[in-house]
Design a protein around this motif. Structure first.
Motif, PDB file in Angstrom:
ATOM      1  N   MET A   1      71.649  49.511  39.687  1.00  0.00           N
ATOM      2  CA  MET A   1      72.254  50.694  39.088  1.00  0.00           C
ATOM      3  C   MET A   1      72.465  50.500  37.589  1.00  0.00           C
ATOM      4  SD  MET A   1      72.576  52.830  41.588  1.00  0.00           S
ATOM      5  CE  MET A   1      73.637  54.064  40.833  1.00  0.00           C
ATOM      6  N   LEU A   2      72.016  51.467  36.817  1.00  0.00           N
ATOM      7  CA  LEU A   2      72.278  51.535  35.381  1.00  0.00           C
ATOM      8  C   LEU A   2      72.626  52.982  35.048  1.00  0.00           C
ATOM      9  CD1 LEU A   2      69.420  49.417  33.711  1.00  0.00           C
ATOM     10  CD2 LEU A   2      71.818  48.792  33.954  1.00  0.00           C
ATOM     11  N   GLN A   3      73.763  53.191  34.410  1.00  0.00           N
ATOM     12  CA  GLN A   3      74.192  54.541  34.049  1.00  0.00           C
ATOM     13  C   GLN A   3      74.174  55.487  35.260  1.00  0.00           C
ATOM     14  OE1 GLN A   3      71.601  55.589  30.758  1.00  0.00           O
ATOM     15  NE2 GLN A   3      72.982  54.646  29.275  1.00  0.00           N
ATOM     16  N   GLU A   4      74.682  54.991  36.369  1.00  0.00           N
ATOM     17  CA  GLU A   4      74.889  55.778  37.583  1.00  0.00           C
ATOM     18  C   GLU A   4      73.599  56.222  38.275  1.00  0.00           C
ATOM     19  OE1 GLU A   4      77.525  58.949  36.531  1.00  0.00           O
ATOM     20  OE2 GLU A   4      79.249  57.619  36.302  1.00  0.00           O
ATOM     21  N   GLN A   5      72.489  55.619  37.914  1.00  0.00           N
ATOM     22  CA  GLN A   5      71.232  55.863  38.610  1.00  0.00           C
ATOM     23  C   GLN A   5      70.499  54.549  38.804  1.00  0.00           C
ATOM     24  OE1 GLN A   5      68.934  58.975  36.564  1.00  0.00           O
ATOM     25  NE2 GLN A   5      69.586  60.331  38.214  1.00  0.00           N
ATOM     26  N   THR A   6      69.612  54.515  39.786  1.00  0.00           N
ATOM     27  CA  THR A   6      68.813  53.320  40.007  1.00  0.00           C
ATOM     28  C   THR A   6      67.706  53.225  38.949  1.00  0.00           C
ATOM     29  OG1 THR A   6      67.210  54.410  41.448  1.00  0.00           O
ATOM     30  CG2 THR A   6      69.206  53.502  42.491  1.00  0.00           C
TER      31      THR A   6
ATOM     32  N   ARG B   1      63.840  57.017  50.047  1.00  0.00           N
ATOM     33  CA  ARG B   1      63.792  58.398  50.543  1.00  0.00           C
ATOM     34  C   ARG B   1      65.162  59.070  50.541  1.00  0.00           C
ATOM     35  NH1 ARG B   1      58.614  58.992  53.191  1.00  0.00           N
ATOM     36  NH2 ARG B   1      57.671  56.948  53.618  1.00  0.00           N
ATOM     37  N   THR B   2      66.219  58.316  50.258  1.00  0.00           N
ATOM     38  CA  THR B   2      67.562  58.904  50.203  1.00  0.00           C
ATOM     39  C   THR B   2      67.935  59.328  48.787  1.00  0.00           C
ATOM     40  OG1 THR B   2      68.744  56.818  49.769  1.00  0.00           O
ATOM     41  CG2 THR B   2      68.247  57.362  52.072  1.00  0.00           C
ATOM     42  N   LEU B   3      67.100  58.999  47.801  1.00  0.00           N
ATOM     43  CA  LEU B   3      67.427  59.271  46.405  1.00  0.00           C
ATOM     44  C   LEU B   3      66.897  60.626  45.955  1.00  0.00           C
ATOM     45  CD1 LEU B   3      66.540  55.764  44.886  1.00  0.00           C
ATOM     46  CD2 LEU B   3      68.802  56.607  45.550  1.00  0.00           C
ATOM     47  N   ASP B   4      67.545  61.178  44.947  1.00  0.00           N
ATOM     48  CA  ASP B   4      67.077  62.412  44.316  1.00  0.00           C
ATOM     49  C   ASP B   4      66.257  62.055  43.086  1.00  0.00           C
ATOM     50  OD1 ASP B   4      68.389  64.119  46.119  1.00  0.00           O
ATOM     51  OD2 ASP B   4      70.277  63.914  45.010  1.00  0.00           O
TER      52      ASP B   4
ATOM     53  N   PRO C   1      62.413  51.110  33.013  1.00  0.00           N
ATOM     54  CA  PRO C   1      63.004  52.448  32.936  1.00  0.00           C
ATOM     55  C   PRO C   1      63.156  52.997  31.526  1.00  0.00           C
ATOM     56  CG  PRO C   1      64.748  50.832  33.121  1.00  0.00           C
ATOM     57  CD  PRO C   1      63.449  50.057  33.181  1.00  0.00           C
ATOM     58  N   ALA C   2      62.784  52.236  30.509  1.00  0.00           N
ATOM     59  CA  ALA C   2      63.065  52.657  29.135  1.00  0.00           C
ATOM     60  C   ALA C   2      61.807  52.951  28.327  1.00  0.00           C
ATOM     61  CB  ALA C   2      63.902  51.584  28.420  1.00  0.00           C
ATOM     62  N   VAL C   3      60.660  53.130  28.980  1.00  0.00           N
ATOM     63  CA  VAL C   3      59.440  53.423  28.239  1.00  0.00           C
ATOM     64  C   VAL C   3      59.589  54.773  27.534  1.00  0.00           C
ATOM     65  CG1 VAL C   3      58.362  54.386  30.336  1.00  0.00           C
ATOM     66  CG2 VAL C   3      56.946  53.727  28.373  1.00  0.00           C
TER      67      VAL C   3
ATOM     68  N   ILE D   1      69.702  49.878  25.624  1.00  0.00           N
ATOM     69  CA  ILE D   1      68.539  50.657  25.191  1.00  0.00           C
ATOM     70  C   ILE D   1      68.613  52.084  25.732  1.00  0.00           C
ATOM     71  CG2 ILE D   1      66.037  50.893  25.410  1.00  0.00           C
ATOM     72  CD1 ILE D   1      65.879  47.813  25.400  1.00  0.00           C
ATOM     73  N   LEU D   2      68.934  52.220  27.010  1.00  0.00           N
ATOM     74  CA  LEU D   2      69.035  53.551  27.605  1.00  0.00           C
ATOM     75  C   LEU D   2      70.123  54.379  26.934  1.00  0.00           C
ATOM     76  CD1 LEU D   2      68.586  52.627  31.384  1.00  0.00           C
ATOM     77  CD2 LEU D   2      66.964  53.878  29.948  1.00  0.00           C
TER      78      LEU D   2
END
Length: 244
Positions: free
Chosen positions: A30-35, A65-68, A112-114, A239-240
């Motif tokens: 988890m980073l900033q409340e998201q995976t 499959r449980t993620l949005d 995740p930061a591209v 970075i995010l």
């Protein structure tokens, strides 16, 4: 050659990331409340070329499959090795009716930061190449080749320590990133070669290198780091935050 091919985006998320040392697969950190996986899909969604995404996950994955997600998602089941997961994804894309000249974009769940402009840049470069293109950065640090030694002047030393053997010329050295983008038919052929000869590859571009097929290097951002070790999470979070 078709210069305006369809883009089929794939994120490889079937590994566990043994070097990360967590009880869960690192793509679900988890980073900033998201995976990380959700962040990586969201980055691909920023590209004007990408409208959906294929996630290649492990057979026993109970989380994905449980993620949005911000893009429509399809799934394929990966294998034990990365290239097997990519091969499963490529097969799913091909079976869905993709054309041989279409482009397959492969991204790591742990990047995740591209920046979105880097994604577009590597896609546009691959559009005019016969085989494909990848994001990469020129190596800036001094590179050392290492060796192990058990004695110094006939005195025993800790043989698990590494010692500097020589400095490697870095002028032509690049550090590979993702996304990596390839023509579908060419990617299928090189993956078949990897399967036949059981090659040990760490990214898809190296499979093309085995066959001396040119893959273009597109300079990417140094912000596009991969979560590999626990300390990387702190840097990625910073970075995010700076990118928002």
């Amino acid at each position: 050659m078709n210069t305006t091919p369809h883009i089929h985006a794939m994120i490889v998320a079937a590994g566990r990331g043994s070097r990360f040392g967590s009880s869960i697969a690192k793509q679900y950190t988890m980073l900033q409340e998201q995976t990380l996986l959700q962040h990586s899909v969201a980055r691909l969604a920023c590209s004007t070329y990408i409208t959906k995404c294929l996630l290649v996950i492990a057979a026993d994955d109970t989380i994905a499959r449980t993620l949005d997600f911000v893009l429509p998602i399809h799934y394929a089941i990966g294998g034990a090795e990365r290239w097997q997961s990519v091969q499963a994804g490529v097969e799913a894309i091909s079976n869905a009716g993709a054309a041989d000249s279409d482009l397959v974009l492969i991204h790591d769940a742990a990047r995740p930061a591209v920046p979105s402009h880097d994604i577009d840049n590597v896609i546009e470069a691959a559009m005019i190449e016969p085989y494909g293109a990848i994001l990469a950065t020129p190596v800036a640090d001094t590179l050392k080749e290492a060796y192990l030694q058990s004695t110094i002047q006939n005195k025993p030393i800790n043989s698990t320590h590494s010692y500097a053997k020589c400095t490697i010329d870095r002028r032509h050295m690049w550090q590979a990133q993702t996304p990596q983008v390839f023509r579908l038919d060419q990617l299928q052929q090189v993956l078949a070669h990897v399967t036949e000869y059981q090659l040990d590859i760490t990214d898809e571009a190296s499979a093309f290198e085995h066959l001396a097929l040119p893959i273009r290097l597109v300079t990417g951002s140094r912000q596009n780091i991969k979560l590999t070790y626990p300390d990387d999470a702190t840097l990625l979070a910073a970075i995010l935050t700076a990118q928002t």
